[in-house]
Enzyme design. Structure first.
Site, mmCIF file in Angstrom:
data_model
loop_
_atom_site.group_PDB
_atom_site.id
_atom_site.type_symbol
_atom_site.label_atom_id
_atom_site.label_comp_id
_atom_site.label_asym_id
_atom_site.label_seq_id
_atom_site.Cartn_x
_atom_site.Cartn_y
_atom_site.Cartn_z
ATOM 1 N N THR A 1 67.563 3.550 30.862
ATOM 2 C CA THR A 1 65.954 3.172 29.637
ATOM 3 C C THR A 1 66.636 4.246 28.591
ATOM 4 O OG1 THR A 1 65.190 2.077 31.291
ATOM 5 C CG2 THR A 1 64.232 2.286 29.508
ATOM 6 N N GLU B 61 0.137 -4.858 24.238
ATOM 7 C CA GLU B 61 0.463 -3.407 24.082
ATOM 8 C C GLU B 61 -1.101 -3.416 25.185
ATOM 9 O OE1 GLU B 61 -0.017 -2.673 20.378
ATOM 10 O OE2 GLU B 61 0.984 -3.851 21.712
ATOM 11 N N GLU C 293 0.975 -1.322 -0.148
ATOM 12 C CA GLU C 293 0.414 -0.024 0.117
ATOM 13 C C GLU C 293 0.637 1.621 0.163
ATOM 14 O OE1 GLU C 293 -1.105 0.477 4.672
ATOM 15 O OE2 GLU C 293 -2.241 -0.923 3.982
ATOM 16 N N GLN D 121 60.144 -0.276 41.961
ATOM 17 C CA GLN D 121 60.972 -0.685 40.269
ATOM 18 C C GLN D 121 62.148 -1.895 40.220
ATOM 19 O OE1 GLN D 121 61.217 2.260 36.720
ATOM 20 N NE2 GLN D 121 63.003 1.158 35.899
ATOM 21 N N ASP E 146 67.686 11.855 28.993
ATOM 22 C CA ASP E 146 68.602 11.285 27.732
ATOM 23 C C ASP E 146 69.260 10.069 27.939
ATOM 24 O OD1 ASP E 146 67.736 11.054 24.196
ATOM 25 O OD2 ASP E 146 70.328 10.697 24.528
ATOM 26 N N ASP F 104 60.555 4.877 42.474
ATOM 27 C CA ASP F 104 61.771 3.807 41.346
ATOM 28 C C ASP F 104 62.225 2.461 43.179
ATOM 29 O OD1 ASP F 104 64.338 3.733 40.020
ATOM 30 O OD2 ASP F 104 65.074 5.116 40.659
ATOM 31 N N ALA F 105 61.852 2.419 43.917
ATOM 32 C CA ALA F 105 61.661 1.334 45.044
ATOM 33 C C ALA F 105 61.591 0.724 44.860
ATOM 34 C CB ALA F 105 61.454 2.099 46.085
ATOM 35 N N HIS G 14 69.955 12.222 42.185
ATOM 36 C CA HIS G 14 69.346 10.663 42.351
ATOM 37 C C HIS G 14 70.426 9.372 41.969
ATOM 38 C CE1 HIS G 14 66.171 7.310 40.921
ATOM 39 N NE2 HIS G 14 67.442 7.059 40.356
ATOM 40 N N HIS H 297 71.282 5.385 43.542
ATOM 41 C CA HIS H 297 70.540 4.387 43.697
ATOM 42 C C HIS H 297 71.829 2.931 45.093
ATOM 43 C CE1 HIS H 297 67.766 2.655 40.390
ATOM 44 N NE2 HIS H 297 67.639 4.236 40.213
ATOM 45 N N ASN I 191 -6.218 -6.038 13.762
ATOM 46 C CA ASN I 191 -5.354 -7.415 14.483
ATOM 47 C C ASN I 191 -6.546 -8.435 15.485
ATOM 48 O OD1 ASN I 191 -3.059 -7.509 14.525
ATOM 49 N ND2 ASN I 191 -2.539 -5.491 14.934
ATOM 50 N N GLU J 258 -6.677 -0.618 13.561
ATOM 51 C CA GLU J 258 -5.101 0.229 13.423
ATOM 52 C C GLU J 258 -5.246 1.210 12.156
ATOM 53 O OE1 GLU J 258 -1.716 -1.548 14.021
ATOM 54 O OE2 GLU J 258 -2.082 -3.322 15.681
ATOM 55 N N LYS K 286 71.590 12.029 37.760
ATOM 56 C CA LYS K 286 70.485 10.829 37.433
ATOM 57 C C LYS K 286 71.738 10.151 37.372
ATOM 58 C CE LYS K 286 67.332 8.048 34.881
ATOM 59 N NZ LYS K 286 66.184 7.739 35.843
ATOM 60 N N ARG L 78 8.888 -2.437 25.713
ATOM 61 C CA ARG L 78 9.111 -3.292 26.263
ATOM 62 C C ARG L 78 10.758 -3.967 26.302
ATOM 63 N NH1 ARG L 78 5.523 -5.213 20.017
ATOM 64 N NH2 ARG L 78 4.122 -4.281 21.076
ATOM 65 N N GLU M 93 -5.541 -1.670 9.519
ATOM 66 C CA GLU M 93 -5.165 -3.342 9.317
ATOM 67 C C GLU M 93 -6.185 -3.698 10.942
ATOM 68 O OE1 GLU M 93 -2.167 -5.944 10.032
ATOM 69 O OE2 GLU M 93 -1.261 -4.637 11.625
#
Length: 1188
Positions: free
Chosen positions: A917, A334, A238, A584, A687, A581-582, A780, A782, A328, A313, A750, A379, A326
């Site tokens: 590193t 519902e 339709e 690590q 670095d 660092d400790a 710093h 160690h 139903n 409907e 360092k 729903r 239509e």
């Protein structure tokens, strides 16, 4: 049992007597021709919530209820809610079992059933079913078979509407079965048109077509859907009305010809022609339009002789014109909201009509029917609105409903443990709200939906909440375009589901062992570290703020004021490395945010005069993501919230940021900016080769971000040894000059290997202090050699402003010197730190206990003491521990001395370089390579052209991390590289800027909701971050678990508390683990969560190796195509070797009566196909792999 039967019979008798009495006293009229015959038992030819709805009505009427169920539904709730239940369609496919009319009649006849209620869907609109019921001597609770046939045939219904003078939409005169007929209609009447299933509804087989090119394909797809859903693929066509409202009128008729309306419902909120939210009555419907509409509906019903419940409907346009769509001829999903506003039980009314009662006898005359207030139905379906509403199937792990005043729930499989199959409709529960007006009803619905907690399957609740909060909806101004025109309805806040994800993590560890590799056999201690108290609240209830610290000076005056205050400070300042660092150095960087935050308030209140806390950057960033499954940005943010008064310091590897490679300049700058925003203050920029171009880039990035720039000189060699000439005092003072010239706020030294002896310390610091009297100096080191305290005291006496320490129980060995030792040594001197030794002791006591939680990573498992041979091998502290761990894990523990000697030789081979590193990794990799291959330094020199060196060594020689002081070693470099390219400038200089927007867009395709900080993590560590995102999605915030539980999981019987946020604590008890595995190789692990039973299914990775289990597509792997939903493979459209384009169909799946075309996510070649026709798939099962 006899007593129960007697009670049931008594209840039934009372109800039937009342109905019989009403019928007996009916006046002599046409109604008296209707025979009243009580119904004693009702079989519901349906499943799920509608079956339960009818059972409840039967129970209230004293009628025995009978359920049917398929083999696949044997565990479903509807069969348990009935008085009796029987299997139908044994051996038939899931849907066909409920469509087997002979089977249903057999059950009804064998079990003394009087009447059959069809529910909705399935057989409810099949006239042959209604007729078969009547032919079997049973009553059909619904319209007559003729009316079901007439109204179910959309063409016949249309004809009846025309005869009744009800307005209609132009459409086909009869069912259309071929695409050629469809094309002919479209050419004759024009577009747009809508295809509808001729023998069913509910949006199945419905398509809107606006282009002629789409007519044939849309017809075929719609017809296929209709055939699968209703057993007939005929279509009705339709004209399509643009922008209509969908209004339906609820009717009720009896056998005497009486028909009443129960007002209307607005069903305009639809997606793909399927109703999502319904409202009764329709808001803002003009009274005259309402009256015309209900009059037309009643007139049509009387015209066709309609009895029982049904719906007419209409489409309503914006001018007030309405058109019949239509009828139903059944109960609607519902119907509930009509019951709420009218107070009339439609299902009971259906049964009474089927018994022969008239509407007047039931008190249902039109003048007595009124609508009170507004009702809304939502729903709730098991569909994923964030994934195109694809069906979600599986086991409901958690179910908690929303209830309370004004809320009604109609449901079936709504309980933890229920299994949602792919065979049936996705409706889970209907939530109905009722209040005096529409906004109040919407507020109740909103509240109820927010109370729901459903885990294990996806639901459309987020979408429903968006609808309920939309102003157009609240105003009642919606039409059928509402969803399509409001894309914001599809913007969802992801459900956190934290509790269930954490249970899945615990189950994973219980079944498969630790989720992060454990380095030693030392178990984590079963201890809860004592946290020394802090004064959180004053007498009058005000929160106690930590004392003022250097952070406030920085905030108020900026980096320059901060540096000035540091330089003017009278005593020695300390930086605490315990937070980075400790651990690590001593615990493989494995200390978790959970334990850092626990003691943070104590640190804030008692160590406010620290120069800074080193707590971020370096290896912590990588390890947090890779092994601890927590976000380093969240760690920084959380620590800043708890420690507002102490500056934070991080390591920035110059142009390498916190990674191990070169990044485009814009990445480094953006990283620093984001770090400052998250709470970082001081950037110790270094670095690994002291290569100035890399250093200066990092300084510029940190400075531009607003951070304190602490340019650090990496120290190696020994300035007090005249025989070591490469890195002499002049080298360091010249480097300091360059860094001061570049604008550093603080100068850092360092000493990453702990090589700075006391005498060298005096010489170095004195020389720099003499040249730069106004610049703060921070050192710093160690404590590997054991001389760290002496060296730092020497630095302080020579003019250093700050030295690094770790709290006593985390100091020594390869960590930093002892905080307590430095504090005690300087008490009463001009360099007094003004830190109470007692506070250091209490702080240390916490870490002494907390350290035992990390037994699996304990450095003392292999390293029993410091070692002065570090002055020979120059191995950095953190790397010393790691190398020793690696040697022991490879069974080379006895050869560690050789590794240390090889490290020294490797360093000299590479040109005696600065080692930190990532340059230290280069030396370490070469050293291990030499030991494993039994190579000496001479062997390397002689065979350099023939050996396959570690990748890091080759890249170093190419210049990938910068240019070392004094240049690269020759001829080694040329021998190794041969014709490989070389980088003679700053490595990152030539890299194009990273497109962050593109990176984010790529990531959110797989992991929606990622933050910009997540994107930065991915820029730093692409694969590591991707793995973290996957784990976080799967297991949630595991950072909240205590450390022992995180590492090794709980034991059966253990109870733990997990504080997931302020005011929300999970109480979890581990109950049991199933001994048997499922067919998918899973074990069920049972927990008690906050007193409620929960369970999770975990794949046993070892035991399931021998089982044949379909592989899953790996999340994030864009070459793998996974099933977007569980379902059955209908068609495979590709084969191995096929070339496909992006968007090309690969396969067609079917689930919950919906077909889904799986499309290629990218162009490429199909390298493998993992499915077969007819195969049943689970969500994310691998379909195929497409390679570029």
């Amino acid at each position: 049992m006899q007593i129960l039967k007697a009670r049931f019979a008594l209840r039934a008798s009372a109800s039937q007597f009342q109905a019989w009495s009403n019928a007996r006293t009916r006046p002599a009229s046409s109604d008296s021709k209707v025979e009243y015959k009580p119904i004693r038992s009702v079989l519901v030819a349906n499943r799920g919530e509608i079956a339960i709805r009818v059972f409840r009505a039967c129970t209230e009427l004293g009628i025995r209820s009978v359920a049917i169920y398929s083999e696949q539904d044997k565990l479903q709730m509807h069969r348990q809610k009935a008085d009796e239940s029987y299997m139908v369609g044994k051996g038939l496919p899931p849907v066909e079992a409920y469509l087997s009319i002979p089977e249903i009649i057999r059950v009804a006849k064998e079990n003394d059933v009087d009447a059959v209620h069809p529910g909705y869907g399935l057989l409810s609109e099949r006239s042959d079913f209604a007729q078969a019921i009547i032919n079997a001597g049973l009553r059909f609770i619904g319209p007559s078979p003729f009316v079901v046939q007439q109204m179910g045939d959309k063409v016949a219904a249309r004809k009846a509407a025309i005869e009744a003078k009800v307005p209609i939409v132009p459409g086909t005169d009869g069912p259309v079965t071929t695409k050629e007929e469809a094309m002919e209609f479209c050419k004759q009447h024009g577009l747009p048109v809508i295809f509808k299933a001729a023998y069913g509804g509910g949006g199945r087989g419905m398509r809107v077509v606006r282009e002629m090119s789409e007519v044939e394909s849309s017809f075929e797809r719609a017809s296929s859907e209709a055939l699968g859903a209703f057993g007939n693929g005929s279509m009705f066509i339709e004209r399509f009305i643009e922008r209509p409202r969908h209004i339906e009128v609820q009717l009720l008729g009896d056998k005497a010809g009486n028909v009443v309306h129960l007002y209307e419902r607005d069903c305009s909120v639809q997606r793909r022609h399927q109703k999502v939210v319904e409202i009764a009555p329709a808001p803002h419907l003009a009274p005259e339009t309402r009256q015309k509409m209900v009059d037309c509906a009643v007139h049509l019903a009387k015209h066709v002789g309609y009895e029982n419940a049904g719906t007419v409907e209409f489409l309503l346009d914006d001018k007030g014109n309405f058109f019949f769509i239509e009828v139903n001829a059944r109960l609607q999903v519902e119907h509930t909201i009509t019951e709420e506003v009218t107070g009339i039980d439609l299902v009971q009314s259906q049964i009474r009509v089927a018994e022969g009662m008239t509407l007047p006898e039931m008190g249902l005359t039109q003048d007595k029917i009124n609508a009170q207030g507004y009702a809304i139905q939502c729903r709730v379906t098991t569909e994923d609105p964030a994934n195109n509403f694809q069906p979600s199937t599986g086991r409901i792990e958690v179910f908690r409903s929303g209830e309370g005043m004004g809320i009604r729930l109609d449901s079936a499989s709504t309980y933890a443990g229920a299994v949602i199959s792919p065979y049936y409709d996705s409706l889970l529960v209907k939530v109905i709200s009722h209040a005096h007006d529409l906004p109040s009803s919407a507020a109740k619905m909103n509240r109820a939906l927010r109370e729901f907690r459903i885990r294990g399957v996806k639901t459309n609740i987020p979408f429903l909440l968006n609808v309920l909060e939309n102003q157009k909806f609240l105003n009642g101004a919606v039409d059928t375009y509402f969803i399509d025109e409001n894309p914001q309805l599809f913007m969802f806040k992801a459900s956190q589901n934290r509790a269930q994800k954490i249970l899945n993590y615990l189950g994973q560890v219980i079944v498969n062992g630790p989720a992060t590799p454990l380095a030693t056999k030392i178990p984590p201690a079963d201890v809860k570290p004592y946290i020394p108290p802090v004064p959180l609240v004053k007498r009058h209830g005000y929160a106690v703020q930590p004392p003022r610290g250097f952070k406030q000076i920085l905030n108020e005056g900026g980096p320059e004021a901060f540096a000035k205050a540091v330089r003017q400070n009278k005593g020695l300042l300390l930086m605490d490395t315990t937070y980075r660092d400790a651990h690590q150095s001593l615990l493989a960087t494995r200390v978790r945010t959970h334990d850092l935050l626990a003691v943070s308030p104590y640190v804030a209140h008692n160590f406010s005069n620290l120069y800074s806390l080193e707590n971020w950057g370096g290896a912590t960033f990588d390890v947090a993501l890779r092994f601890l499954h927590e976000c380093p940005w969240e760690r920084l943010r959380d620590m800043r919230a708890m420690i507002p008064n102490i500056p934070f310091q991080m390591l920035l590897r110059g142009a390498n940021a916190v990674g191990y490679t070169n990044y485009p300049d814009n990445v480094v700058f953006k990283f620093c900016d984001m770090a400052v925003q998250a709470g970082m203050d001081v950037f110790r920029v270094f670095d690994s080769l002291n290569y100035l171009p890399n250093l200066i880039l990092g300084m510029e990035a940190a400075g531009k971000a607003g951070g304190v720039v602490e340019a650090a000189i990496s120290y190696t060699g020994d300035v007090s040894d005249p025989n070591k000439k490469k890195y002499d005092l002049k080298y360091y003072t010249n480097l300091a000059d360059e860094l001061v010239k570049a604008g550093t706020h603080v100068l850092g030294i360092k000493d990453m290997a702990g090589l700075l002896k006391p005498q060298a310390a005096k010489m170095l610091i004195s020389a720099i202090r003499d040249k730069h009297p106004d610049v703060p100096i921070h050192v710093h080191t160690h404590d590997t050699s054991g001389a760290g305290v002496a060296a730092m005291l020497a630095c302080a006496e020579a003019g250093a402003d700050v030295v690094d320490v770790a709290v006593d129980s985390m100091s020594g060995l390869t960590s930093q010197p002892s905080m307590g030792a430095l504090v005690a040594s300087l008490q009463g001197t001009k360099l007094d730190t003004n830190i109470p030794l007692q506070k250091v002791s209490e702080y240390s006591a916490y870490w002494e206990q907390a350290r035992t939680l990390y037994g699996p990573f304990e450095a003392t498992a292999t390293m029993k003491s410091g070692n002065a041979d570090v002055y020979l091998n120059e191995i950095p502290g953190g790397q010393y521990t790691n190398l020793q761990f690696q040697a022991f894990s490879l069974g080379l523990g006895s050869q560690f001395e050789e590794v240390k000697k090889a490290y020294r030789e490797a360093n000299l081979l590479l040109g005696d370089i600065i080692k930190v590193t990532p340059s230290s990794k280069v030396v370490g990799d070469l050293a291990q390579f030499m030991v494993q291959n039994k190579l000496t330094a001479d062997d390397i020199r002689e065979r350099a052209e023939d050996l396959s060196f570690p990748k890091s060594v080759v890249e170093y020689l190419q210049g990938a991390i910068g240019i070392p002081y004094g240049g690269f070693p020759e001829p080694l470099r040329s021998q190794v590289l041969k014709d490989m390219p070389r980088i003679e400038d700053r490595p990152g200089k030539q890299l194009p800027p990273l497109d962050f927007d593109k990176l984010k867009n790529d990531l959110v395709e797989t992991y929606p909701g990622l933050s910009d900080q997540d994107v930065m993590s991915a820029a730093m560590y692409p694969q590591v971050a991707n793995d973290f995102f996957r784990i976080r999605d799967k297991y949630g915030p595991v950072k909240h678990l205590d450390t022992k539980t995180f590492l090794v999981g709980p034991s059966v019987g253990d109870t733990i508390e997990v504080k997931i946020e302020r005011g929300k604590t999970l109480d979890i008890k581990t109950l049991a683990i199933s001994e048997e595995m499922t067919a998918a190789g899973e074990r069920e692990v049972f927990f008690e969560l906050n007193g409620q039973l929960r369970s999770v299914f975990i794949r046993d990775e070892n035991a399931s190796k021998e089982m044949k289990i379909h592989p899953k597509a790996v999340k994030g792997d864009k070459n793998q195509v996974g099933a977007p939903m569980p379902g059955t493979v209908l068609t495979i459209k590709v084969k191995e070797g096929d070339k496909v384009e992006k968007g090309q169909p690969i396969a067609v799946l079917s689930a919950m009566k919906m077909e889904m075309i799986v499309q290629a996510p990218k162009a490429g070649t199909v390298s493998s196909v993992s499915i077969t026709n007819g195969q049943k798939l689970e969500g994310d099962d691998l379909i195929c792999t497409i390679e570029d």
